[in-house]
Scaffold this motif. Structure first.
Motif, PDB file in Angstrom:
ATOM      1  N   GLY A   1       0.813  -1.206   0.000  1.00  0.00           N
ATOM      2  CA  GLY A   1       0.000   0.000   0.000  1.00  0.00           C
ATOM      3  C   GLY A   1       0.845   1.254   0.000  1.00  0.00           C
ATOM      4  O   GLY A   1       2.026   1.228  -0.368  1.00  0.00           O
ATOM      5  N   LEU A   2       0.219   2.330   0.427  1.00  0.00           N
ATOM      6  CA  LEU A   2       0.868   3.634   0.486  1.00  0.00           C
ATOM      7  C   LEU A   2       0.563   4.295   1.820  1.00  0.00           C
ATOM      8  O   LEU A   2      -0.545   4.187   2.339  1.00  0.00           O
ATOM      9  N   ALA A   3       1.555   4.982   2.332  1.00  0.00           N
ATOM     10  CA  ALA A   3       1.373   5.817   3.523  1.00  0.00           C
ATOM     11  C   ALA A   3       1.458   7.264   3.071  1.00  0.00           C
ATOM     12  O   ALA A   3       2.421   7.652   2.409  1.00  0.00           O
ATOM     13  N   HIS A   4       0.455   8.032   3.396  1.00  0.00           N
ATOM     14  CA  HIS A   4       0.467   9.468   3.119  1.00  0.00           C
ATOM     15  C   HIS A   4       0.686  10.176   4.447  1.00  0.00           C
ATOM     16  O   HIS A   4      -0.046   9.941   5.409  1.00  0.00           O
ATOM     17  N   ILE A   5       1.701  11.009   4.506  1.00  0.00           N
ATOM     18  CA  ILE A   5       2.078  11.684   5.748  1.00  0.00           C
ATOM     19  C   ILE A   5       1.937  13.181   5.501  1.00  0.00           C
ATOM     20  O   ILE A   5       2.613  13.737   4.640  1.00  0.00           O
TER      21      ILE A   5
END
Length: 185
Positions: free
Chosen positions: A81-85
């Motif tokens: 997946g992706l982590a958006h920070i």
């Protein structure tokens, strides 16, 4: 570019479904099946948490350990997946850079202060919050307030020497809020 991401995800989902189908011994199971284990494997998951960082002195600070401490449990549940920070402030910034030698952090702060000067030598009109305020906004825009990091097997998929930095651009900082949103399977 979004189309490429969607197309890349579709074969992965089919592969996972086939893998689950063969392990259940049910050759007739499909993506439209009501089998809960298949639905869980195919559907995307979301998680979100706001991490509050205590005030940091002016400069660049490695915050990867703090972020991981706060989201590690949730992150471990994602295969891909992706982590958006996202930093909810306009006078600090986020970047990914060196996670080993703190001289890189110091040199980066020196560079930022050289290219975005403070005080009477600079022609800033916005000085309501002090001489470091407008330069802080510009520095924030240079690096930005958001990062996207791939997730692989429950971990951030960054390079060996990469870490997440909070760059504090104010002389008198406050606590900073970072919203971390995880999306994947």
């Amino acid at each position: 570019m979004q189309g490429a991401i969607i197309l890349a995800a579709q074969p992965l989902r089919v592969k996972l479904l086939r893998s689950n189908n063969s392990s259940t011994g049910n050759p007739s199971a499909t993506a439209g099946s009501s089998n809960p284990s298949l639905m869980a494997a195919a559907g995307p998951k979301w998680a979100q948490k706001t991490v509050t960082l205590s005030p940091h002195r002016r400069g660049c600070h490695l915050i990867t350990p703090k972020i991981m401490k706060e989201i590690g449990q949730d992150l471990s549940e994602f295969k891909y997946g992706l982590a958006h920070i996202f930093l909810q402030h306009t006078s600090a910034s986020l970047t990914i850079n060196e996670n080993y030698d703190s001289d890189v952090q110091s040199d980066t702060e020196t560079f930022l202060n050289k290219i975005v000067p403070e005080g009477t030598s600079a022609p800033w009109k916005h000085t309501l919050e002090g001489p470091d305020d407008m330069p802080a906004h510009i520095k924030s825009s240079l690096f930005g307030c958001a990062l996207t990091i791939p997730i692989t097997n429950g971990k951030f998929n960054m390079g060996t020497w990469q870490g997440i930095w909070l760059c504090e651009h104010r002389d008198h900082p406050t606590a900073r809020n970072i919203v971390v949103t995880l999306n994947g399977i």
